[in-house]
Design an enzyme around this catalytic site. Structure first.
Site, PDB file in Angstrom:
ATOM      1  N   CYS A 239       0.804  -1.225   0.000  1.00 16.81           N
ATOM      2  CA  CYS A 239       0.000   0.000   0.000  1.00 16.81           C
ATOM      3  C   CYS A 239       0.835   1.272   0.000  1.00 16.81           C
ATOM      4  CB  CYS A 239      -0.931   0.002   1.206  1.00 16.81           C
ATOM      5  SG  CYS A 239      -2.208  -1.252   1.106  1.00 16.81           S
ATOM      6  N   GLU A 375      -2.295  -2.974  -5.715  1.00 16.88           N
ATOM      7  CA  GLU A 375      -3.443  -3.834  -5.407  1.00 16.88           C
ATOM      8  C   GLU A 375      -4.678  -3.084  -5.875  1.00 16.88           C
ATOM      9  OE1 GLU A 375      -4.640  -4.548  -1.169  1.00 16.88           O
ATOM     10  OE2 GLU A 375      -3.756  -6.506  -1.560  1.00 16.88           O
TER      11      GLU A 375
HETATM   12  O1  AHR Z   1       1.044  -6.803   3.167  1.00 12.93           O
HETATM   13  C1  AHR Z   1       0.241  -5.851   3.779  1.00 12.93           C
HETATM   14  C2  AHR Z   1      -0.684  -5.138   2.806  1.00 12.93           C
HETATM   15  O2  AHR Z   1      -1.619  -6.038   2.287  1.00 12.93           O
HETATM   16  C3  AHR Z   1      -0.027  -4.582   1.590  1.00 12.93           C
HETATM   17  O3  AHR Z   1       0.501  -3.336   1.825  1.00 12.93           O
HETATM   18  C4  AHR Z   1      -1.150  -4.485   0.601  1.00 12.93           C
HETATM   19  O4  AHR Z   1      -0.730  -4.639  -0.718  1.00 12.93           O
HETATM   20  C5  AHR Z   1      -2.113  -5.560   1.052  1.00 12.93           C
HETATM   21  O5  AHR Z   1      -3.372  -5.032   1.238  1.00 12.93           O
END
Ligand code: AHR
Length: 658
Positions: A239, A375
């Site tokens: 994220c 994501e």
């Molecule tokens: O791995 C933790 C979080 O999970 C990451 O930042 C994100 O890509 C997913 O939602």
């Protein structure tokens, strides 16, 4: 018999049948199957859980440039300390002036608390550096490591003098050799004499970093990455690539060049969870894209950078189109991708290749993959990704592009994501699944039905979040091992897989389970780490077909909770079979290695525990680790046969020389 007794009797009978029954697994060793990609098992790194600053990144001083929104966060001051903002580094303009006071006993000093303290080891050297100037003549500093909770006469246990002799900004260095091992030391700097000093970028680094690099990584944590033998290294998130808003997104260009001038960014994990809240969590960017590429090389993994696709985090902004970059304004973001490829691979005469060379790596980093978007899901993403794909394909046709199917393991958005990635001809699709036990146990066949002609799979973030409590424990790791037989069996379509997240500070985590845990001086590998390692180190070169009654072994009906897969390693001429017994009782297994001749002993590697809730810990780092063993082989009609009684809840790897 009462109902409860009947149920118990039936369950007992089923267990006894499963225990007594011989489970015949057939491996065809004569027909070499699809190649297993060198990238198959890897690592996903994100600065979450203090994974970078306060973790892997060796820097021990928090807020070293006084750029946190609260200037003295991480610091205590005493005496005459003032802040100014016309320092030598444009993007980090703040610095402090330490002035001796007129009163003999009114000392002026600053003290840094580090990240949950400063971890030091007895006998180890630490490099203290500071940019400083003394406009009114030589200024004298006393640089100390202190134990703030000391009951002894002195808090300091290391103390060194440092004279700031020049009126212009200059970098000074002094080595501190620790006389103690402790997790919660602090760094204290006194000014002595009459003259003031300006101080900027106050840094303390272990000399003994991973691969002895300046601005390097904490040695034990870097080594833990290398010990995995990862095929791919995905960075920098997660994220944090998106940021809560576009202003706080990850910008790789802010993370290269001299560390002193890399601007600070917030870390969204400082405030994401109210129950795990860390207002002092920022990204110094000291561990930046040059260091990530260098680290990939040092641990022998293909680098896989993830770049922002012109979108802020969708979880935070849901249906708000205005939170993202208008599709007409994406050019700077696309240019960032193209420039990154040039930074990694371009000749030293190119604009960005030159920057890489100046940082110390004239040779190309040989980047082969780039992921665009972390994501993301829905039209927001699909329409933005398109011009990136076009531009990258046009300029760098050999670079493989990784798209994403979003945060769901299946369902409407997941299907739409895959459809869009197929349409845009992404090379790989990054799938994420943090799912419970039942999901891992019932998805052993997930990839068997995937389209072989479309994009390949990158299982880019996954972990078994068991018992609804999301903590590391053996049972969850065992089910990950079981599920991973399906990755291996489908190595023709699954080209990469990385567990997530990677690191967690025991005092500073926001998300668990995690692969590697640490405090300021110690670390341990979770059982999930060992599962990953057992796959990564024994991935072989090609898949071999393995069946039970003609079917893949994936915990299906009648398979007694067994999961299995098999590969051959052409380099070492070894057949490698992985079997996981997820059942509550031992399973008699007959492993027919059809086509193999002879009856030698086979080496085994076994991961087991009789406590499903247990894991490793700082105090017991090797509570549950793989154990070497041997098992007898016999010569059967069609080939070598191994008869083994596989204990309950056990993951075992068999190695048979061809
Ligand atoms: O791995 C933790 C979080 O999970 C990451 O930042 C994100 O890509 C997913 O939602």
């Amino acid at each position: 018999m009462k109902l409860r007794q009947v149920t118990f009797a039936l369950a007992l009978a089923a267990t006894m049948t499963a225990t007594a029954q011989t489970n015949v697994l057939d491996v065809n060793t004569s027909k070499i199957g699809a190649p297993v990609q060198s990238t198959m098992y890897g690592l996903f790194f994100e600065d979450i859980n203090y994974g970078a600053d306060g973790g892997l990144y060796g820097e021990l001083v928090k807020n070293r440039s006084f750029e946190f929104p609260q200037t003295f966060m991480g610091w205590q001051t005493a005496g005459d300390v003032t802040v100014k903002n016309d320092g030598p580094f444009k993007r980090n303009p703040h610095y402090v002036t330490l002035t001796p006071t007129a009163h003999k006993e009114r000392h002026t000093a600053i003290v840094n608390e580090g990240y949950f303290g400063i971890g030091v080891r007895k006998g180890e050297d630490y490099r203290f550096t500071v940019w400083a100037r003394a406009p009114k003549g030589t200024a004298s500093l006393k640089v100390q490591l202190i134990d703030p909770a000391s009951m002894g006469e002195n808090q300091e246990f290391v103390s060194r003098k440092l004279d700031v002799t020049k009126a212009e900004w200059t970098k000074y260095e002094v080595k501190l050799t620790s006389t103690k091992t402790m997790n919660k030391a602090q760094l204290r700097i006194f000014i002595e004499g009459k003259n003031p000093a300006d101080l900027e970028h106050v840094s303390l680094f272990p000399v003994n970093t991973f691969k002895n690099r300046d601005n390097g990584m904490r040695r034990d944590l870097g080594q833990a990455l290398a010990d995995m033998h990862p095929g791919v290294f995905r960075f920098p998130g997660g994220c944090i690539v998106e940021g809560v808003d576009l202003d706080t997104r990850y910008r790789w260009k802010n993370t290269i060049g001299p560390v002193e001038d890399r601007p600070l960014n917030e870390n969204r994990w400082e405030y994401t969870f109210a129950h795990r809240f860390f207002p002092d969590y920022f990204q110094s960017n000291g561990l930046g894209f040059y260091e990530y590429f260098q680290l990939s090389e040092d641990i022998g993994a293909e680098p896989l950078p993830v770049l922002n696709v012109g979108m802020a985090c969708q979880y935070q902004n849901w249906d708000n189109e205005a939170a993202h970059v208008p599709t007409t304004d994406l050019q700077p973001y696309i240019q960032d991708c193209l420039d990154l490829i040039e930074f990694a691979n371009g000749s030293v005469d190119s604009k960005w290749g030159k920057v890489r060379a100046e940082m110390g790596h004239p040779a190309s980093f040989n980047l082969k993959f780039i992921a665009v978007g972390n994501e993301q899901w829905g039209e927001f993403y699909f329409k933005r990704l398109e011009p990136f794909v076009k531009a990258i394909r046009a300029k760098y046709p050999n670079i493989k592009i990784v798209g994403t199917s979003g945060p769901d393991s299946e369902g409407k958005n997941f299907d739409l994501g895959w459809e869009a990635m197929r349409k845009q001809k992404a090379d790989l699709v990054d799938e994420h699944f943090y799912r419970p036990e039942a999901w891992f146990l019932s998805h052993g066949l997930r990839y068997d039905s995937y389209d072989r002609k479309g994009p390949k799979v990158f299982a880019g973030e996954y972990a078994c979040h068991g018992k609804g409590k999301k903590w590391n424990h053996f049972e969850a790791s065992l089910y990950e091992a079981a599920f991973m037989t399906g990755l291996e069996r489908n190595a023709d379509v699954v080209h990469m897989a990385t567990y997530a997240p990677l690191f967690a500070h025991v005092e500073g985590w926001q998300w668990r389970p995690d692969l590697i845990w640490f405090d300021n001086t110690r670390s341990f590998k979770s059982v999930s780490y060992y599962v990953q390692q057992m796959y990564a180190m024994n991935k072989g070169t090609n898949v071999l077909k393995l069946t039970m009654n003609g079917k893949p072994v994936a915990g299906q009906d009648g398979q007694n909770g067994l999961f299995a897969s098999s590969v051959v390693d052409k380099n070492t001429n070894t057949v490698i079979v992985k079997v996981v017994n997820t059942g509550a009782s031992p399973r008699q297994v007959s492993l027919n290695l059809n086509g193999l001749k002879g009856a030698q002993n086979a080496r085994t590697l076994t991961l087991a525990s009789n406590n499903m809730d247990a894991d490793n810990s700082l105090d017991k780092p090797e509570n549950i680790v793989p154990h070497e063993g041997t098992v007898v082989c016999q010569a059967g009609k069609k080939g070598t046969v191994i008869n083994d009684n596989l204990p309950a809840k056990t993951f075992r790897v068999y190695f048979v020389k061809k």
